[in-house]
Design a protein around this motif. Structure first.
Motif, PDB file in Angstrom:
ATOM      1  N   PHE A 103     -39.127-106.529 -41.494  1.00  0.00           N
ATOM      2  CA  PHE A 103     -39.619-105.471 -42.381  1.00  0.00           C
ATOM      3  C   PHE A 103     -38.611-105.333 -43.515  1.00  0.00           C
ATOM      4  O   PHE A 103     -37.552-105.959 -43.517  1.00  0.00           O
ATOM      5  CB  PHE A 103     -39.806-104.142 -41.635  1.00  0.00           C
ATOM      6  N   GLY A 104     -38.952-104.513 -44.501  1.00  0.00           N
ATOM      7  CA  GLY A 104     -38.066-104.402 -45.656  1.00  0.00           C
ATOM      8  C   GLY A 104     -38.213-105.619 -46.546  1.00  0.00           C
ATOM      9  O   GLY A 104     -39.316-106.106 -46.786  1.00  0.00           O
ATOM     10  N   ALA A 105     -37.098-106.164 -47.022  1.00  0.00           N
ATOM     11  CA  ALA A 105     -37.122-107.264 -47.978  1.00  0.00           C
ATOM     12  C   ALA A 105     -37.077-108.614 -47.278  1.00  0.00           C
ATOM     13  O   ALA A 105     -36.349-108.804 -46.301  1.00  0.00           O
ATOM     14  CB  ALA A 105     -35.932-107.150 -48.937  1.00  0.00           C
ATOM     15  N   HIS A 106     -37.865-109.575 -47.777  1.00  0.00           N
ATOM     16  CA  HIS A 106     -37.731-110.954 -47.320  1.00  0.00           C
ATOM     17  C   HIS A 106     -36.392-111.505 -47.789  1.00  0.00           C
ATOM     18  O   HIS A 106     -35.915-111.191 -48.888  1.00  0.00           O
ATOM     19  CB  HIS A 106     -38.863-111.822 -47.882  1.00  0.00           C
ATOM     20  N   THR A 107     -35.776-112.331 -46.953  1.00  0.00           N
ATOM     21  CA  THR A 107     -34.498-112.924 -47.333  1.00  0.00           C
ATOM     22  C   THR A 107     -34.688-114.187 -48.151  1.00  0.00           C
ATOM     23  O   THR A 107     -33.772-114.630 -48.835  1.00  0.00           O
ATOM     24  CB  THR A 107     -33.669-113.258 -46.081  1.00  0.00           C
ATOM     25  N   GLY A 195     -34.801-106.038 -42.564  1.00  0.00           N
ATOM     26  CA  GLY A 195     -34.659-105.454 -41.236  1.00  0.00           C
ATOM     27  C   GLY A 195     -35.430-106.280 -40.221  1.00  0.00           C
ATOM     28  O   GLY A 195     -36.279-107.103 -40.581  1.00  0.00           O
ATOM     29  N   ILE A 196     -35.127-106.053 -38.950  1.00  0.00           N
ATOM     30  CA  ILE A 196     -35.821-106.752 -37.875  1.00  0.00           C
ATOM     31  C   ILE A 196     -36.057-105.769 -36.733  1.00  0.00           C
ATOM     32  O   ILE A 196     -35.168-105.005 -36.357  1.00  0.00           O
ATOM     33  CB  ILE A 196     -35.022-107.987 -37.386  1.00  0.00           C
ATOM     34  N   CYS A 197     -37.278-105.745 -36.207  1.00  0.00           N
ATOM     35  CA  CYS A 197     -37.611-104.920 -35.051  1.00  0.00           C
ATOM     36  C   CYS A 197     -38.126-105.826 -33.936  1.00  0.00           C
ATOM     37  O   CYS A 197     -38.291-107.028 -34.114  1.00  0.00           O
ATOM     38  CB  CYS A 197     -38.650-103.862 -35.417  1.00  0.00           C
ATOM     39  N   GLY A 198     -38.355-105.222 -32.776  1.00  0.00           N
ATOM     40  CA  GLY A 198     -38.762-106.016 -31.625  1.00  0.00           C
ATOM     41  C   GLY A 198     -37.582-106.616 -30.891  1.00  0.00           C
ATOM     42  O   GLY A 198     -37.743-107.507 -30.049  1.00  0.00           O
ATOM     43  N   VAL A 199     -36.385-106.128 -31.178  1.00  0.00           N
ATOM     44  CA  VAL A 199     -35.161-106.620 -30.547  1.00  0.00           C
ATOM     45  C   VAL A 199     -34.742-105.658 -29.439  1.00  0.00           C
ATOM     46  O   VAL A 199     -34.858-104.437 -29.592  1.00  0.00           O
ATOM     47  CB  VAL A 199     -34.030-106.748 -31.591  1.00  0.00           C
ATOM     48  N   ASP A 200     -34.248-106.183 -28.344  1.00  0.00           N
ATOM     49  CA  ASP A 200     -33.739-105.344 -27.261  1.00  0.00           C
ATOM     50  C   ASP A 200     -32.370-104.802 -27.692  1.00  0.00           C
ATOM     51  O   ASP A 200     -31.337-105.411 -27.452  1.00  0.00           O
ATOM     52  CB  ASP A 200     -33.615-106.148 -25.971  1.00  0.00           C
ATOM     53  N   THR A 201     -32.392-103.658 -28.370  1.00  0.00           N
ATOM     54  CA  THR A 201     -31.150-103.118 -28.928  1.00  0.00           C
ATOM     55  C   THR A 201     -30.190-102.649 -27.843  1.00  0.00           C
ATOM     56  O   THR A 201     -28.976-102.614 -28.068  1.00  0.00           O
ATOM     57  CB  THR A 201     -31.457-101.955 -29.888  1.00  0.00           C
ATOM     58  N   ARG A 202     -30.710-102.286 -26.684  1.00  0.00           N
ATOM     59  CA  ARG A 202     -29.805-101.877 -25.599  1.00  0.00           C
ATOM     60  C   ARG A 202     -28.984-103.070 -25.124  1.00  0.00           C
ATOM     61  O   ARG A 202     -27.762-102.973 -24.946  1.00  0.00           O
ATOM     62  CB  ARG A 202     -30.602-101.280 -24.441  1.00  0.00           C
ATOM     63  N   ALA A 203     -29.641-104.200 -24.940  1.00  0.00           N
ATOM     64  CA  ALA A 203     -28.917-105.397 -24.514  1.00  0.00           C
ATOM     65  C   ALA A 203     -27.957-105.875 -25.600  1.00  0.00           C
ATOM     66  O   ALA A 203     -26.840-106.330 -25.310  1.00  0.00           O
ATOM     67  CB  ALA A 203     -29.907-106.513 -24.162  1.00  0.00           C
ATOM     68  N   LEU A 204     -28.377-105.772 -26.866  1.00  0.00           N
ATOM     69  CA  LEU A 204     -27.510-106.168 -27.965  1.00  0.00           C
ATOM     70  C   LEU A 204     -26.279-105.268 -28.033  1.00  0.00           C
ATOM     71  O   LEU A 204     -25.151-105.742 -28.244  1.00  0.00           O
ATOM     72  CB  LEU A 204     -28.287-106.107 -29.281  1.00  0.00           C
ATOM     73  N   THR A 205     -26.474-103.974 -27.835  1.00  0.00           N
ATOM     74  CA  THR A 205     -25.354-103.033 -27.843  1.00  0.00           C
ATOM     75  C   THR A 205     -24.387-103.336 -26.711  1.00  0.00           C
ATOM     76  O   THR A 205     -23.162-103.303 -26.898  1.00  0.00           O
ATOM     77  CB  THR A 205     -25.877-101.589 -27.733  1.00  0.00           C
ATOM     78  N   ARG A 206     -24.918-103.640 -25.536  1.00  0.00           N
ATOM     79  CA  ARG A 206     -24.032-103.992 -24.414  1.00  0.00           C
ATOM     80  C   ARG A 206     -23.221-105.241 -24.740  1.00  0.00           C
ATOM     81  O   ARG A 206     -22.040-105.338 -24.382  1.00  0.00           O
ATOM     82  CB  ARG A 206     -24.855-104.223 -23.145  1.00  0.00           C
TER      83      ARG A 206
END
Length: 468
Positions: A103-107, A195-206
């Motif tokens: 989402f947001g801007a394409h890179t 931006g990117i969604c659909g990511v397991d942010t809890r696992a990434l934070t760990r």
């Protein structure tokens, strides 16, 4: 794949499903809300039931669009296994590949490259994204409902977005707020931030918590083409924040006067300094607007100068006191030009107050050293203890470096300490009228426990030495 309700029924109901999966009943409620069973629970379920992988594996349907497409996995496992529906990817220097929805801007041909960090704040995502202290970083929000208040120009902490990208778990929430002028996705696109969604942010934070800061990048190409090995090489080639001076990148380029005070009653910022206001020069290492508002509200007439201003240039404004702002990057790198200026101000006997990077730079100017934290502190719920009073403040923080207590000279004392990891959160000189804190007492977003520090600075300029 079975529906979540069918899975729960096969397991014997919600209570039995929770027991078999080794979770609480709240987790079962979240299964239902998400319409999917998180992969981290599959092993326990498969071991304690007659269900199969096929029963638990989500189909490529829109019904799970707000859920993580995958937990972090190694590049060898997932480099070429792009899930259905994925049009963006987050690649970490350790080989982790996380597919998601952009989402947001394409890179396009460019990439959003920086240090991955996480913020635990539950509000103020726009203020966080525009905080210059996030320069060179990709922000992972641990709170799932991002986008719910939309965006408005009144909430920007700086002219530009300092962060290099945004990672969230769920699809951006549609705004439900009378002040919203634009959705978060459109706001990011207009500022060229992906931006990117659909990511397991809890696992990434760990992963960040356990392994320390990671360099990473977001790729969200308009043509949907990915070269994972090249993206990995780019992530591994980024030098990292240590040794990087970013303050001069985000600082203003010329001096200006700030006249707005804090918001009152939802009517917008008010208050203009009068003839009794203390003249303060604020050195902009990446200053947030709300810090400047708080200085005005506390009774200051504020002139902002660039990060590279010399002591002579600062003192030419004839200040009653000097404020050292927050900012990004490695304080040891910024110190090359900032510390001589700060020492000149201290030698002139001017009261000095520092926040965040300003705190670290004051520490360096007084003879201490700084170091990089393993995880950093970012969020609006960080407990800090005032050692003089024993009071605990719930603070807003954003920093990846800290002052080393063990290197403080004898005439500098610790005033505040973190109740998370014991790191330094405040110092003051017993010889000079100077003090600083690591956290953000302006607190936007965040609680307002610490506004008294601005009043303490004004008291110090009134020659009330006992105020610190």
């Amino acid at each position: 794949m079975l529906s979540v309700e069918a899975i729960i029924e096969r397991l014997g109901g919600a209570a039995e499903a929770a027991r078999l999966a080794g979770v609480g009943t709240e987790a079962i409620r979240k299964w239902r809300q998400a319409r999917a069973v998180p992969p981290k629970h599959w092993t326990a379920i498969l071991s304690n039931s007659d269900l199969s992988i096929a029963d638990l594996s989500p189909a490529s349907s829109a019904s799970a669009s707000s859920q993580p497409l995958q937990e972090p996995s190694s590049m060898t496992d997932l480099a070429h296994q792009r899930p259905d529906g994925a049009d963006a990817v987050l690649v970490l220097a350790d080989g982790t590949v996380l597919w998601g929805r952009g989402f947001g801007a394409h890179t396009d041909g460019a990439r959003s490259l920086g240090e991955i960090c996480f913020s635990t704040g539950m509000s103020g995502y726009q203020e966080t994204l525009t905080d210059p202290s996030f320069a060179g970083q990709i922000i992972t929000f641990t709170f799932p409902h991002i986008g719910n208040v939309g965006t408005t120009g009144e909430d920007d902490e700086a002219i530009n977005v300092a962060a290099r990208g945004l990672v969230v778990k769920q699809d951006l929430t549609e705004p439900s707020n009378w002040r919203s002028a634009q959705t978060l996705g459109a706001w990011l696109a207009a500022r060229s931030i992906p931006g990117i969604c659909g990511v397991d942010t809890r696992a990434l934070t760990r992963r960040i918590r356990d392994n320390g800061p990671q360099t990473g990048l977001i790729s969200f190409p308009a043509d949907g083409r990915f070269d994972i090995p090249a993206l990995l090489d780019a992530a591994r080639g980024w030098p990292g924040l240590e040794g990087m001076d970013l303050a001069r990148v985000v600082s203003c380029t010329q001096s200006y006067r700030w006249r707005e005070g804090t918001w009152t009653g939802g009517t917008g910022p008010a208050s203009t300094p009068d003839e009794t206001a203390k003249r303060v020069v604020a050195v902009d290492y990446g200053a947030k607007r709300n810090i400047l508002r708080c200085l005005v509200q506390a009774g200051c007439d504020v002139t902002v100068v660039p990060a590279t201003a010399t002591a002579e240039e600062i003192l030419a404004h004839k200040p009653d006191g000097v404020f050292l702002s927050n900012g990004p990057g490695d304080p040891a790198a910024t110190a090359e030009y900032a510390v001589p200026a700060i020492r000149g101000v201290l030698d002139a006997g001017k009261p000095v107050f520092g926040i965040c990077l300003g705190h670290q730079l004051l520490g360096l100017a007084l003879g201490a050293k700084t170091y990089k934290l393993e995880q950093g502190h970012r969020g609006a719920n960080q407990p800090v203890k005032d050692l003089a009073t024993g009071r605990v403040e719930i603070t807003s923080q954003n920093h990846g470096f800290a002052v080393d207590d063990k290197t403080l000279p004898a005439d500098v004392v610790v005033t505040h300490t973190s109740l998370f990891d014991g790191s330094n959160e405040g110092i003051r000189s017993t010889r000079l009228p100077a003090f600083s804190v690591q956290y953000h007492p302006e607190a936007s977003p965040g609680p307002s426990d610490s506004f008294y520090l601005f009043e303490r600075f004004v008291a110090l300029m009134n020659n009330d030495i006992c105020s610190i």
